[in-house]
Structures are given as structure tokens and as C-alpha cells.
Design a protein around this motif. Structure first.
Motif, PDB file in Angstrom:
ATOM      1  N   LEU A  36     -57.232 -65.004  -7.802  1.00  0.00           N
ATOM      2  CA  LEU A  36     -57.191 -64.842  -6.347  1.00  0.00           C
ATOM      3  C   LEU A  36     -56.438 -63.584  -5.926  1.00  0.00           C
ATOM      4  N   ASP A  37     -55.743 -62.954  -6.852  1.00  0.00           N
ATOM      5  CA  ASP A  37     -55.045 -61.705  -6.535  1.00  0.00           C
ATOM      6  C   ASP A  37     -55.902 -60.474  -6.816  1.00  0.00           C
ATOM      7  N   ARG A  38     -57.148 -60.687  -7.186  1.00  0.00           N
ATOM      8  CA  ARG A  38     -58.031 -59.570  -7.515  1.00  0.00           C
ATOM      9  C   ARG A  38     -59.018 -59.293  -6.387  1.00  0.00           C
ATOM     10  N   GLY A  39     -59.481 -58.046  -6.304  1.00  0.00           N
ATOM     11  CA  GLY A  39     -60.553 -57.665  -5.388  1.00  0.00           C
ATOM     12  C   GLY A  39     -60.192 -57.817  -3.926  1.00  0.00           C
ATOM     13  N   ILE A  40     -61.217 -58.002  -3.115  1.00  0.00           N
ATOM     14  CA  ILE A  40     -61.033 -58.079  -1.669  1.00  0.00           C
ATOM     15  C   ILE A  40     -60.244 -59.314  -1.268  1.00  0.00           C
ATOM     16  N   TRP A  41     -60.381 -60.400  -2.052  1.00  0.00           N
ATOM     17  CA  TRP A  41     -59.622 -61.609  -1.743  1.00  0.00           C
ATOM     18  C   TRP A  41     -58.130 -61.383  -1.954  1.00  0.00           C
ATOM     19  N   GLY A  42     -57.796 -60.664  -3.021  1.00  0.00           N
ATOM     20  CA  GLY A  42     -56.391 -60.345  -3.257  1.00  0.00           C
ATOM     21  C   GLY A  42     -55.804 -59.541  -2.120  1.00  0.00           C
ATOM     22  N   TRP A  43     -56.576 -58.595  -1.598  1.00  0.00           N
ATOM     23  CA  TRP A  43     -56.130 -57.788  -0.463  1.00  0.00           C
ATOM     24  C   TRP A  43     -55.930 -58.651   0.778  1.00  0.00           C
ATOM     25  N   LEU A  44     -56.871 -59.589   1.000  1.00  0.00           N
ATOM     26  CA  LEU A  44     -56.785 -60.466   2.172  1.00  0.00           C
ATOM     27  C   LEU A  44     -55.589 -61.406   2.067  1.00  0.00           C
ATOM     28  N   TYR A  45     -55.394 -61.983   0.882  1.00  0.00           N
ATOM     29  CA  TYR A  45     -54.273 -62.913   0.715  1.00  0.00           C
ATOM     30  C   TYR A  45     -52.926 -62.203   0.834  1.00  0.00           C
ATOM     31  N   LYS A  46     -52.876 -60.939   0.479  1.00  0.00           N
ATOM     32  CA  LYS A  46     -51.627 -60.194   0.660  1.00  0.00           C
ATOM     33  C   LYS A  46     -51.320 -59.987   2.138  1.00  0.00           C
ATOM     34  N   LEU A  47     -52.356 -59.820   2.959  1.00  0.00           N
ATOM     35  CA  LEU A  47     -52.144 -59.723   4.404  1.00  0.00           C
ATOM     36  C   LEU A  47     -51.565 -61.021   4.960  1.00  0.00           C
ATOM     37  N   LEU A  48     -51.916 -62.138   4.317  1.00  0.00           N
ATOM     38  CA  LEU A  48     -51.461 -63.454   4.779  1.00  0.00           C
ATOM     39  C   LEU A  48     -50.139 -63.875   4.139  1.00  0.00           C
ATOM     40  N   THR A  49     -49.494 -62.977   3.398  1.00  0.00           N
ATOM     41  CA  THR A  49     -48.249 -63.315   2.694  1.00  0.00           C
ATOM     42  C   THR A  49     -47.176 -63.907   3.605  1.00  0.00           C
ATOM     43  N   PRO A  50     -46.937 -63.371   4.829  1.00  0.00           N
ATOM     44  CA  PRO A  50     -45.908 -63.993   5.685  1.00  0.00           C
ATOM     45  C   PRO A  50     -46.193 -65.465   5.979  1.00  0.00           C
ATOM     46  N   LEU A  51     -47.467 -65.813   6.196  1.00  0.00           N
ATOM     47  CA  LEU A  51     -47.810 -67.208   6.455  1.00  0.00           C
ATOM     48  C   LEU A  51     -47.654 -68.053   5.200  1.00  0.00           C
ATOM     49  N   GLU A  52     -48.022 -67.488   4.044  1.00  0.00           N
ATOM     50  CA  GLU A  52     -47.840 -68.195   2.777  1.00  0.00           C
ATOM     51  C   GLU A  52     -46.358 -68.459   2.531  1.00  0.00           C
ATOM     52  N   TRP A  53     -45.526 -67.455   2.801  1.00  0.00           N
ATOM     53  CA  TRP A  53     -44.079 -67.596   2.623  1.00  0.00           C
ATOM     54  C   TRP A  53     -43.551 -68.723   3.507  1.00  0.00           C
ATOM     55  N   LEU A  54     -43.978 -68.757   4.777  1.00  0.00           N
ATOM     56  CA  LEU A  54     -43.515 -69.771   5.712  1.00  0.00           C
ATOM     57  C   LEU A  54     -43.937 -71.163   5.257  1.00  0.00           C
ATOM     58  N   MET A  55     -45.149 -71.305   4.760  1.00  0.00           N
ATOM     59  CA  MET A  55     -45.644 -72.614   4.330  1.00  0.00           C
ATOM     60  C   MET A  55     -44.859 -73.137   3.131  1.00  0.00           C
ATOM     61  N   THR A  56     -44.504 -72.249   2.214  1.00  0.00           N
ATOM     62  CA  THR A  56     -43.700 -72.690   1.065  1.00  0.00           C
ATOM     63  C   THR A  56     -42.320 -73.151   1.519  1.00  0.00           C
ATOM     64  N   GLN A  57     -41.759 -72.460   2.503  1.00  0.00           N
ATOM     65  CA  GLN A  57     -40.442 -72.850   3.009  1.00  0.00           C
ATOM     66  C   GLN A  57     -40.494 -74.243   3.643  1.00  0.00           C
ATOM     67  N   VAL A  58     -41.542 -74.508   4.419  1.00  0.00           N
ATOM     68  CA  VAL A  58     -41.686 -75.813   5.073  1.00  0.00           C
ATOM     69  C   VAL A  58     -41.872 -76.914   4.028  1.00  0.00           C
ATOM     70  N   MET A  59     -42.704 -76.657   3.026  1.00  0.00           N
ATOM     71  CA  MET A  59     -42.936 -77.644   1.970  1.00  0.00           C
ATOM     72  C   MET A  59     -41.653 -77.993   1.240  1.00  0.00           C
TER      73      MET A  59
END
Length: 274
Positions: free
Chosen positions: A9-32
Motif C-alpha cells: 500500500l506504500d507503492r505507486g499512486i496509492w502510496g502517494w494518496l495514503y501519505k496525503l492522509l497521514t495526519p488522519l491516520e495518525w489521529l485514528m491510531t491515537q484514538v484507538m
């Protein structure tokens, strides 16, 4: 998951997209992790159902955050439904007219109708627009945790509140006899049955939600055969797509997805009766 050990999931266009969403991913891990710590303080074991409940509570937090947007969406949908006769009148007025001037005139009349009644034809889409990136982040995060546990995520780094030790604790969790990091292809026979039940429940929740939506919009569908046909297609197509995507997802993602579908279903039932 894959046999090469590389997080795809860190490869190609998806990897680029998921990196843009990193702040939201970070927040979700904190809540969990915050919910997990709270549950362990209440006496739950740090490995086990506490992690599954942390995922469930995360879904509830997301739905609580989008509730004001959903209420606004409901008002917008009802305004649009009330305007259906007037919209149909405008469409009939220009029916069969293919010239550019008629098309522009119809667009102007439709726009004026929306403005005069404070209605937004896109108002019913905002909840889905918000939930899409949230689901993507949850899929990415829960898929990345097994790689974090093995030290194979971004050169041994973690993701938000999930360092290697926390990720190892998470991936040691078994619920209903299924490890949260397993999917249909990697699980044993018992695990395949449990995952199959979860996917079936997900499909049923989505089907019932689509059915409620079609029932709610029956008057509009009757006036527009194309809309009616599209809703019937969605009623069966989306649940069938769930079967193919669900079997490839880690069990932890299925827990999130089923909880989210149950919340969406309850919301659709509530919308019909209010």
C-alpha cells in the motif's frame, strides 16, 4: 498481505494518496490506543477483546463527528424531495429540446429553484465523501500494523501511536478464534467460517440500508425510471462487491467495516421514522 514482506500500500499512486492522509491516520491510531488504554484501566486484558472494542469505539467517534453533517444532509434531502414536482415540471418544459439555448435555460431555472428554496443537490453526498477517506485510513492503518510489528514498515518506524511493541500486542489478539491480522486466505477452516459470517453480515447490512434508501425515495423513483433502475442495481451490486473485497481484508478491518455498516443501517432506519 503478501509473501515478499513488502507493504504494497506504500507503492505507486496509492502510496502517494495514503501519505496525503497521514495526519488522519495518525489521529485514528491515537484514538484507538487511547480507548485501548482506557479499557485496560477498567480491568480488561491488554491482548484480546480490548483491541476489538477500541476499533468499535473508534467507529462510534467517527459517526458522532459526522452526525451534524448527516443531520444537515437529511434536511437537504427532504428539501430536494419536496422540490421534485417543480423539478419535474421544469424538465418536462424542456423535454425533447436539444439545442444549447434550451439546455442553458433549463440549468438556469433549476439553479434558481435551488437558490430560492435553499436546496443543494449535492447535500446528500457529504457523509459518503467524509466516510470514504476515513475508511481508507482505517484500512491502511490496520493493514500496516502487522508490518510495524515485524519492523518492516517504513524502515522500522511506527505509525502514530503504534510503535513496534504496541503493534505486536495488537497482532497477538485473537477474537472468535481468529487473529485480527488474518484474512480469508490465511485463516484456517474455523477462521474462514467466522470471516465468512462477518462478510455475510456486512453484505446484509448494506443490502438492507440500500433497500431502506430505495423505499424512502420510491416516489422519486416512480417518476424517473432511470433512477429506479440505478437504485435496484445498487441494491444488489454493492453487496456482491463486498464479498470479493471482504475476503481480502484483515479481520480487524472487517470488524471496523461491520460496525460501520451497522451504524449506517441504524441511521437509515432512524431517517425513515423521523
Amino acid at each position: 498481505m503478501n509473501t515478499s514482506g513488502e507493504f504494497l500500500l506504500d507503492r505507486g499512486i496509492w502510496g502517494w494518496l495514503y501519505k496525503l492522509l497521514t495526519p488522519l491516520e495518525w489521529l485514528m491510531t491515537q484514538v484507538m490506543v487511547l480507548f485501548h488504554k482506557f479499557l485496560t484501566l477498567l480491568g480488561m486484558a491488554p491482548i484480546g477483546i480490548s483491541w476489538v472494542l477500541a476499533i468499535v469505539f473508534l467507529v462510534l467517534v467517527v459517526h458522532a463527528c459526522i452526525l451534524p453533517i448527516y443531520l444537515k444532509q437529511m434536511k437537504s434531502m427532504r428539501k430536494m424531495q419536496a422540490l421534485q414536482p417543480k423539478m419535474q415540471h421544469i424538465q418536462n418544459k424542456y423535454k425533447g429540446k436539444k439545442d444549447q439555448a434550451s439546455k442553458e435555460a433549463m440549468s438556469r431555472e433549476m439553479m434558481k429553484l435551488y437558490q430560492d428554496n435553499d436546496a443543494n443537490p449535492m447535500g446528500s453526498c457529504w457523509t459518503a465523501v467524509i466516510q470514504g477517506p476515513v475508511f481508507m485510513c482505517m484500512f491502511y492503518t490496520l493493514s500496516a500494523i502487522p508490518y510495524i510489528a515485524r519492523g518492516k514498515f517504513r524502515n522500522g518506524s511506527g505509525l502514530g501511536a503504534f510503535d513496534i511493541a504496541t503493534a505486536k500486542q495488537f497482532t497477538s489478539t485473537n477474537v472468535f478464534g481468529v487473529n485480527v491480522a488474518e484474512n480469508f486466505t490465511t485463516a484456517d477452516i474455523h477462521g474462514k467460517i467466522i470471516i465468512g459470517i462477518f462478510v455475510a453480515l456486512m453484505c446484509f447490512c448494506l443490502w438492507l440500508m440500500q433497500y431502506n434508501s430505495m423505499k424512502r425515495n420510491m416516489a422519486q423513483s416512480a417518476a424517473n425510471k432511470q433512477t429506479e433502475m440505478m437504485q435496484k442495481m445498487m441494491l444488489w451490486m454493492f453487496p456482491i462487491m463486498y464479498i470479493f473485497s471482504g475476503v481480502a481484508m484483515p479481520f480487524a478491518v472487517l470488524v471496523y467495516w461491520l460496525t460501520n455498516n451497522i451504524c449506517n443501517l441504524l441511521r437509515s432506519v432512524w431517517q425513515i421514522h423521523v
